[in-house]
Design a protein around this motif. Sequence first.
Motif, PDB file in Angstrom:
ATOM      1  N   THR A 167       0.852  -1.189   0.000  1.00  0.00           N
ATOM      2  CA  THR A 167       0.000   0.000   0.000  1.00  0.00           C
ATOM      3  C   THR A 167       0.891   1.243   0.000  1.00  0.00           C
ATOM      4  OG1 THR A 167      -1.818  -1.149   1.111  1.00  0.00           O
ATOM      5  CG2 THR A 167      -1.776   1.262   1.292  1.00  0.00           C
ATOM      6  N   ARG A 168       1.958   1.223   0.813  1.00  0.00           N
ATOM      7  CA  ARG A 168       2.934   2.322   0.813  1.00  0.00           C
ATOM      8  C   ARG A 168       3.591   2.433  -0.560  1.00  0.00           C
ATOM      9  NH1 ARG A 168       8.270   2.893   1.564  1.00  0.00           N
ATOM     10  NH2 ARG A 168       8.641   0.749   2.201  1.00  0.00           N
ATOM     11  N   ALA A 169       3.931   1.286  -1.170  1.00  0.00           N
ATOM     12  CA  ALA A 169       4.539   1.292  -2.507  1.00  0.00           C
ATOM     13  C   ALA A 169       3.596   1.927  -3.527  1.00  0.00           C
ATOM     14  CB  ALA A 169       4.905  -0.125  -2.932  1.00  0.00           C
ATOM     15  N   LEU A 170       2.307   1.596  -3.460  1.00  0.00           N
ATOM     16  CA  LEU A 170       1.331   2.197  -4.380  1.00  0.00           C
ATOM     17  C   LEU A 170       1.256   3.702  -4.196  1.00  0.00           C
ATOM     18  CD1 LEU A 170      -1.724  -0.243  -4.414  1.00  0.00           C
ATOM     19  CD2 LEU A 170      -0.297   0.405  -6.343  1.00  0.00           C
ATOM     20  N   GLN A 171       1.244   4.151  -2.954  1.00  0.00           N
ATOM     21  CA  GLN A 171       1.208   5.593  -2.695  1.00  0.00           C
ATOM     22  C   GLN A 171       2.454   6.257  -3.260  1.00  0.00           C
ATOM     23  OE1 GLN A 171      -1.360   7.612  -1.406  1.00  0.00           O
ATOM     24  NE2 GLN A 171       0.046   9.083  -2.306  1.00  0.00           N
ATOM     25  N   ASN A 172       3.610   5.613  -3.092  1.00  0.00           N
ATOM     26  CA  ASN A 172       4.849   6.150  -3.650  1.00  0.00           C
ATOM     27  C   ASN A 172       4.807   6.198  -5.177  1.00  0.00           C
ATOM     28  OD1 ASN A 172       5.893   6.548  -1.111  1.00  0.00           O
ATOM     29  ND2 ASN A 172       7.250   4.767  -1.163  1.00  0.00           N
ATOM     30  N   MET A 173       4.253   5.162  -5.797  1.00  0.00           N
ATOM     31  CA  MET A 173       4.125   5.158  -7.259  1.00  0.00           C
ATOM     32  C   MET A 173       3.232   6.302  -7.726  1.00  0.00           C
ATOM     33  SD  MET A 173       3.959   1.179  -8.450  1.00  0.00           S
ATOM     34  CE  MET A 173       3.484   0.285  -6.980  1.00  0.00           C
ATOM     35  N   LYS A 174       2.128   6.499  -7.028  1.00  0.00           N
ATOM     36  CA  LYS A 174       1.213   7.593  -7.362  1.00  0.00           C
ATOM     37  C   LYS A 174       1.950   8.929  -7.267  1.00  0.00           C
ATOM     38  CE  LYS A 174      -2.926   9.919  -5.498  1.00  0.00           C
ATOM     39  NZ  LYS A 174      -3.752  10.098  -6.694  1.00  0.00           N
ATOM     40  N   THR A 175       2.659   9.133  -6.173  1.00  0.00           N
ATOM     41  CA  THR A 175       3.411  10.371  -5.973  1.00  0.00           C
ATOM     42  C   THR A 175       4.391  10.601  -7.117  1.00  0.00           C
ATOM     43  OG1 THR A 175       3.184  10.209  -3.569  1.00  0.00           O
ATOM     44  CG2 THR A 175       5.006  11.572  -4.402  1.00  0.00           C
ATOM     45  N   LEU A 176       5.152   9.569  -7.465  1.00  0.00           N
ATOM     46  CA  LEU A 176       6.133   9.687  -8.550  1.00  0.00           C
ATOM     47  C   LEU A 176       5.454   9.953  -9.890  1.00  0.00           C
ATOM     48  CD1 LEU A 176       8.509   6.786  -7.509  1.00  0.00           C
ATOM     49  CD2 LEU A 176       9.039   9.239  -7.447  1.00  0.00           C
ATOM     50  N   ALA A 177       4.393   9.199 -10.183  1.00  0.00           N
ATOM     51  CA  ALA A 177       3.698   9.354 -11.470  1.00  0.00           C
ATOM     52  C   ALA A 177       3.096  10.741 -11.619  1.00  0.00           C
ATOM     53  CB  ALA A 177       2.614   8.283 -11.614  1.00  0.00           C
ATOM     54  N   GLU A 178       2.665  11.332 -10.504  1.00  0.00           N
ATOM     55  CA  GLU A 178       2.068  12.669 -10.551  1.00  0.00           C
ATOM     56  C   GLU A 178       3.122  13.769 -10.410  1.00  0.00           C
ATOM     57  OE1 GLU A 178      -0.995  12.472  -7.541  1.00  0.00           O
ATOM     58  OE2 GLU A 178      -2.365  11.400  -8.886  1.00  0.00           O
ATOM     59  N   GLY A 180       5.540  14.154  -8.006  1.00  0.00           N
ATOM     60  CA  GLY A 180       5.935  14.536  -6.652  1.00  0.00           C
ATOM     61  C   GLY A 180       7.253  13.922  -6.208  1.00  0.00           C
ATOM     62  N   THR A 181       7.615  14.225  -4.971  1.00  0.00           N
ATOM     63  CA  THR A 181       8.842  13.722  -4.348  1.00  0.00           C
ATOM     64  C   THR A 181       8.461  12.801  -3.197  1.00  0.00           C
ATOM     65  OG1 THR A 181       9.904  15.824  -4.859  1.00  0.00           O
ATOM     66  CG2 THR A 181      11.003  14.436  -3.230  1.00  0.00           C
ATOM     67  N   LEU A 182       9.183  11.713  -3.069  1.00  0.00           N
ATOM     68  CA  LEU A 182       8.866  10.747  -2.020  1.00  0.00           C
ATOM     69  C   LEU A 182       9.355  11.214  -0.660  1.00  0.00           C
ATOM     70  CD1 LEU A 182       9.705   7.336  -3.720  1.00  0.00           C
ATOM     71  CD2 LEU A 182       7.515   8.525  -3.585  1.00  0.00           C
TER      72      LEU A 182
END
Length: 194
Positions: A167-178, A180-182
């Motif tokens: 779930t954390r990985a998905l949130q990180n992917m979303k952040t990167l795809a949009e 953002g910075t992790l």
Amino acid sequence: MKSRLTFVCCALAMFFTVGAMAQTPPAAQPPAGASGAAVASPTYTSIPLDITVNRSAADTWKRIGKFCDIGEWLQIPCTITSGKDGEFGAVRSVAAEVLVGKTELSYTYTQTVRNDRPYNLYHGTLEARPVTATTSKIVYTLFFDNSMLADDAARAADKERKTATFTRALQNMKTLAEGGTLPPPPARGRGARQ
């Protein structure tokens, strides 16, 4: 004469059969108490996860879809140890995972059989699925056998840990795809909760 010939043929057939059996070593038996890679009674489970992204599926996949991009969004080291990133049979350093399937916007991997543990048939599929022309959904599905864990409580705890990690990985992917910075990765090691 005919019965004598039949007797000789039968005797020779028995001689060669017994001789061949004597020269063939018996099948190797595992030592008492040893377990092989196979699990006698598997209990398969899956963890389907998804998250909506405010980018097209193609743009999302371009940002997070290389086989070793897992290193960035899980915030762990990753290198390709065999083959080429994105090609069938590529092996990444993360759990020696092997790329076994892919489409334009997805891939599937598995973990290899290891001598130090039972094989749990672990597979993961990552996909960027189009929703609209400008939005997509990242879908991550894990599939594995958890029968080798001690009991239902251990299986539930393992599933919770994996769900939290991905779930954390998905949130990180979303952040990167949009774009953002992790945030910094969570603490690891002694005393750290994963």
